[in-house]
Design a protein around this motif. Structure first.
Motif, short mmCIF file in Angstrom:
data_model
loop_
_atom_site.label_atom_id
_atom_site.label_comp_id
_atom_site.label_asym_id
_atom_site.label_seq_id
_atom_site.Cartn_x
_atom_site.Cartn_y
_atom_site.Cartn_z
N CYS A 228 100.50 -38.98 8.71
CA CYS A 228 101.60 -38.73 9.64
C CYS A 228 102.97 -39.06 9.03
O CYS A 228 103.10 -39.98 8.22
CB CYS A 228 101.40 -39.55 10.92
N ASP A 229 103.97 -38.31 9.46
CA ASP A 229 105.35 -38.58 9.07
C ASP A 229 106.01 -39.53 10.06
O ASP A 229 106.68 -40.48 9.66
CB ASP A 229 106.15 -37.27 9.01
N THR A 230 105.86 -39.24 11.33
CA THR A 230 106.39 -40.10 12.38
C THR A 230 105.25 -40.48 13.33
O THR A 230 104.26 -39.76 13.45
CB THR A 230 107.50 -39.41 13.18
N GLY A 244 109.29 -43.89 11.99
CA GLY A 244 108.67 -43.29 10.83
C GLY A 244 107.46 -44.10 10.40
O GLY A 244 107.38 -45.31 10.67
N ARG A 245 106.53 -43.46 9.74
CA ARG A 245 105.28 -44.13 9.37
C ARG A 245 105.53 -45.38 8.54
O ARG A 245 104.99 -46.45 8.84
CB ARG A 245 104.41 -43.15 8.58
N ARG A 246 106.35 -45.28 7.52
CA ARG A 246 106.58 -46.43 6.64
C ARG A 246 107.25 -47.58 7.38
O ARG A 246 106.88 -48.75 7.22
CB ARG A 246 107.43 -46.01 5.44
N GLU A 247 108.24 -47.25 8.21
CA GLU A 247 108.94 -48.28 8.95
C GLU A 247 108.00 -48.97 9.95
O GLU A 247 108.05 -50.19 10.12
CB GLU A 247 110.14 -47.68 9.71
N LEU A 248 107.15 -48.18 10.59
CA LEU A 248 106.26 -48.75 11.59
C LEU A 248 105.25 -49.70 10.96
O LEU A 248 104.99 -50.80 11.47
CB LEU A 248 105.53 -47.63 12.33
N GLY A 316 117.66 -49.93 15.71
CA GLY A 316 117.43 -49.96 14.27
C GLY A 316 116.65 -48.79 13.72
O GLY A 316 115.70 -48.98 12.95
N GLY A 317 117.00 -47.58 14.10
CA GLY A 317 116.34 -46.40 13.56
C GLY A 317 115.02 -46.04 14.20
O GLY A 317 114.32 -45.16 13.71
N ARG A 318 114.67 -46.72 15.27
CA ARG A 318 113.45 -46.41 16.00
C ARG A 318 113.73 -46.51 17.48
O ARG A 318 114.80 -46.96 17.90
CB ARG A 318 112.32 -47.36 15.61
N THR A 319 112.77 -46.09 18.30
CA THR A 319 112.89 -46.30 19.75
C THR A 319 111.85 -47.32 20.17
O THR A 319 110.73 -47.33 19.65
CB THR A 319 112.70 -44.99 20.53
N LEU A 320 112.22 -48.19 21.12
CA LEU A 320 111.38 -49.32 21.46
C LEU A 320 111.51 -49.61 22.95
O LEU A 320 112.60 -49.58 23.52
CB LEU A 320 111.83 -50.54 20.65
#
Length: 334
Positions: A228-230, A244-248, A316-320
């Protein structure tokens, strides 16, 4: 309205699915889910059983029953809202432009109809092929997904194929018309790891070769890491974290996401180290209007978690969706 030429290929906005029953309370299985997927992108929907992943996919594909089910929101594809299309138009799109690989091939395939008939039906319905041309195309497709001796397999019934071959046959049917959106619902469940790797590689090749958008529904974080990408993490019908996968994987912020990652066995863990399961059960939920549904199981729970429902915010670049998220690396005391 979304134009796929300039925006995402599939745009889901505030999708809500409610199951109703006479004499009983309504059940909201999907509650305001939104996401977008673009050509060539692989999006993961992750969560435990009962989080609403499969119901989301069935609603997008228009496969939920009309009775006792209420579907609200918008699902835009090529500028059309799929939730408002008549059945005949949706049947034309389903299988040709959008396709789905279901979780259990044994119950998804007709047990009394040969594999060949089920695969050629797709060509006959959407590409006006008949007779030998359809059978030849079906055999080529089975060969493409790695089924040996496809000419013989076309004459066999689902029970004569192994689990891996049945899953490949389902993928072949989904790929028949080179769909622009492919939804794969737990496509590697109950398969051995070798077959899992082959099927995931096949799906990855599809995205690269055709530019299709792939939505992978799974609870297997190993699948997510390799494909997966996201990633959108769902709990109790709502998205609680998207990144994103890496960030998660590098820095989960929602306690539920952190719990999912912590419960995966690690090769670098000491021998005999215990697993860290998420406490409680997916049935231990709080009603979203009363606060965070994950609060009864959350180790980070504070009083604010059982007040107003937490909104889905960009952080920070994601949704939470959390009032007391896990700390970032900078916030952890040295």
């Amino acid at each position: 309205m979304t134009n796929s030429a300039t925006g995402p290929l599939l745009d889901v906005r505030d999708l809500t699915v409610t199951f109703t029953r006479r004499g009983g309370p309504d059940t909201r299985a999907v509650d305001g889910v939104s996401f977008q997927v673009s050509p060539g992108q692989t999006l993961g929907l992750v969560g435990e059983s009962g989080s609403g992943k499969s119901v989301t996919s069935l609603a997008v594909m228009g496969l939920l029953p009309r009775r006792s089910v209420s579907v609200e929101g918008h699902v835009y594809f090529d500028g059309d809202d799929l939730l408002t299309l008549p059945r005949d138009r949706m049947r034309d799109i389903r299988g040709r432009d959008m396709a789905m690989v279901f979780q259990d091939p044994m119950t998804s395939l007709n047990p009394v109809v040969p594999i060949g008939v089920q695969v050629t039906e797709v060509f006959e319905r959407h590409q006006d092929m008949t007779g030998e041309a359809a059978r030849k195309a079906a055999a080529e497709l089975l060969d493409r997904v790695g089924i040996p001796d496809p000419g013989r397999r076309l004459k066999e019934y689902p029970h004569q194929l192994s689990g891996g071959m049945r899953q490949r046959a389902l993928i072949a049917m989904a790929l028949a018309c080179r769909p622009r959106v492919l939804i794969a619902d737990e496509p590697t469940t109950a398969l051995d790891v070798t077959i899992q790797a082959q099927i995931l590689e096949l799906l990855k090749d599809l995205v690269q070769d055709t530019g299709a958008a792939l939505i992978m529904i799974t609870h297997d974080l190993g699948v997510v890491a390799g494909l997966c990408d996201t990633v959108h993490v769902m709990y109790a019908g709502r998205v609680v974290e998207s990144a994103g996968r890496r960030e998660l994987f590098a820095e989960p912020r929602h306690p539920y996401t952190g719990g999912l990652l912590a419960s995966v066995p690690r090769l670098d863990a000491p021998r005999g180290a215990p697993l860290q399961p998420i406490p409680g059960s997916p049935t231990d939920v709080l009603s979203w209007p009363d606060g965070c549904a994950f609060a009864p199981r959350c180790p980070n729970r504070i009083d604010a978690c059982t007040g107003a429902p937490p909104p889905l915010e960009a952080i920070g670049g994601r949704t939470l969706r959390c009032v007391n998220p896990l700390p970032t690396a900078e916030e952890v005391p040295a």
